[in-house]
Enzyme design. Sequence first.
Site, mmCIF file in Angstrom:
data_model
loop_
_atom_site.group_PDB
_atom_site.id
_atom_site.type_symbol
_atom_site.label_atom_id
_atom_site.label_comp_id
_atom_site.label_asym_id
_atom_site.label_seq_id
_atom_site.Cartn_x
_atom_site.Cartn_y
_atom_site.Cartn_z
ATOM 1 N N CYS A 173 -75.788 -87.567 21.612
ATOM 2 C CA CYS A 173 -75.497 -88.136 22.919
ATOM 3 C C CYS A 173 -75.913 -87.766 23.970
ATOM 4 O O CYS A 173 -76.321 -86.325 24.168
ATOM 5 C CB CYS A 173 -73.768 -87.969 22.877
ATOM 6 S SG CYS A 173 -73.144 -88.882 24.450
ATOM 7 N N CYS A 221 -59.227 -100.276 16.758
ATOM 8 C CA CYS A 221 -59.366 -99.933 18.154
ATOM 9 C C CYS A 221 -60.929 -99.394 18.309
ATOM 10 O O CYS A 221 -61.354 -98.745 17.449
ATOM 11 C CB CYS A 221 -58.510 -98.694 18.459
ATOM 12 S SG CYS A 221 -58.831 -97.910 20.220
ATOM 13 N N CYS A 227 -59.689 -96.408 14.239
ATOM 14 C CA CYS A 227 -60.395 -96.119 15.563
ATOM 15 C C CYS A 227 -61.750 -96.113 15.335
ATOM 16 O O CYS A 227 -62.227 -95.188 14.592
ATOM 17 C CB CYS A 227 -59.711 -94.802 16.088
ATOM 18 S SG CYS A 227 -57.848 -95.086 16.482
ATOM 19 N N CYS A 287 -70.867 -83.947 28.500
ATOM 20 C CA CYS A 287 -69.691 -83.272 28.695
ATOM 21 C C CYS A 287 -69.391 -82.062 27.948
ATOM 22 O O CYS A 287 -69.507 -81.717 27.006
ATOM 23 C CB CYS A 287 -68.636 -84.314 27.884
ATOM 24 S SG CYS A 287 -68.767 -86.032 28.460
ATOM 25 N N CYS A 289 -67.813 -81.499 24.364
ATOM 26 C CA CYS A 289 -68.155 -82.056 23.363
ATOM 27 C C CYS A 289 -69.126 -81.482 22.540
ATOM 28 O O CYS A 289 -70.363 -81.168 22.824
ATOM 29 C CB CYS A 289 -68.559 -83.312 23.657
ATOM 30 S SG CYS A 289 -69.137 -84.573 22.479
ATOM 31 N N CYS A 294 -56.133 -97.641 25.637
ATOM 32 C CA CYS A 294 -55.640 -96.461 25.219
ATOM 33 C C CYS A 294 -56.486 -95.478 26.152
ATOM 34 O O CYS A 294 -57.969 -95.627 26.122
ATOM 35 C CB CYS A 294 -56.027 -96.287 23.798
ATOM 36 S SG CYS A 294 -55.842 -94.818 23.256
ATOM 37 N N ARG A 301 -49.957 -89.770 21.488
ATOM 38 C CA ARG A 301 -50.626 -89.616 20.331
ATOM 39 C C ARG A 301 -51.038 -88.131 20.231
ATOM 40 O O ARG A 301 -51.754 -87.820 21.085
ATOM 41 C CB ARG A 301 -51.703 -90.432 20.148
ATOM 42 C CG ARG A 301 -52.238 -90.295 18.647
ATOM 43 C CD ARG A 301 -53.489 -90.989 18.422
ATOM 44 N NE ARG A 301 -53.360 -92.490 18.524
ATOM 45 C CZ ARG A 301 -53.411 -93.395 19.242
ATOM 46 N NH1 ARG A 301 -54.321 -93.167 20.429
ATOM 47 N NH2 ARG A 301 -53.017 -94.680 19.316
#
Length: 420
Positions: A65, A142, A109, A69, A72, A202, A272
């Site tokens: 990626c 999702c 998901c 972040c 992550c 979400c 969740r």
Amino acid sequence: MDLLNTLVDKGLRRELPTREQALAVLATSDDDLLDVVAAAGKVRRHWFGRRVKLNYLVNLKSGLCPEDCSYCSQRLGSKADILKYTWLKPDEASEAAAAGLAGGAKRVCLVASGRGPTDRDVDRVSETIKAIKEQNEQVEVCACLGLLSDGQAERLREAGADAYNHNLNTSESTYGDITTTHTYADRVDTVNKAHAAGLSACSGLIAGMGESDEDLVDVVFSLRELDPDSVPVNFLIPFEGTPLAKEWNLTPQRCLRILAMVRFVCPDVEVRIAGGREVHLRSMQPLALHLANSVFLGDYLTSEGQAGKADLEMIADAGFEVEGAGEVTLPEHRAAASGGCGSVCGSHEGCGSHEGCGSHEGCGSHEGGGSHEGGGSHEGACGTTADACGTAVAPSTQEPRTDLVAVRRRGAGTDLAPNA
């Protein structure tokens, strides 16, 4: 305790607590913990009974990626030894999803690492959604693909997506300390795009990154204002090879207080338990079911979760039941407003785990995006110390449990059977 009685009454009326009341929940002592859980549990049962919704993650594209972040394992510069692979083909993703559905999941998901999808990526995911729904018409899907451009949410909706996940993760005031390659406002914009397209939004948070109690309350109040149908709560998973690898300050008690605060602020929303529950709640996971009405089944994006069979046994042993495919997740007033969100019609709830997509491991997870589990959050009351600015900071109360952080080596992207 007057505070808890007041919060229960407000929760049953869907009335927003004050910031001071939310902070007071986080500041309660361990002696009062079971009272806090019991009070929040009344609100949870009022709106969701004893049902537990199961969600299943499929990591469509892992690692590499370009975002930075800090939480992550898929971030730019990450040295975490995770699986790295490019886009799964629609039939591969459909096969992976089938394992979760066989285990009792009603929502799949679909997560992909990266800043956001190209139009070609949206085409790929659209084909995958159609392949999954051809095999199971009732499944909710999702998507969690990062920041959305104009028109992309509408295209996903047309392809059959029911929800879109994109987590806020932390408060606006501290967001720049966690990520520099995009902004908090970018995230809010994507959640609003999902809403506007008719998707069930979400959006959730990650606890354990060194945030204060005030930061936690800020982000949860911001989520209440955004009004997503589901709020995933991630607990930092401190992956070796990431900037937050040394953040091991969460305790099971702290995690339960955070979940209770979220339930009081968002009483009628699907809460969740997402990435990091196995690492930080550990043997106290069953208590968390009295606060949250939704969990991820099996593994996360780049880390292994509890065995699927153990998840199902835990739910049954705690006196709860798995929500069926034909049951509507959300309370009637919310389901009607969102066009059936959380129902068999494919509404949108999201995901929200913390490992893959700018969100956090459950879809909305961010590990190519960012999972969170451990973190030095601040308690701001009993048993805390103070930093140089006088802010209450939770002391490091546990030794690093690196034995509980296992990199996923099975399921999507491998030749081994998934955990579901």
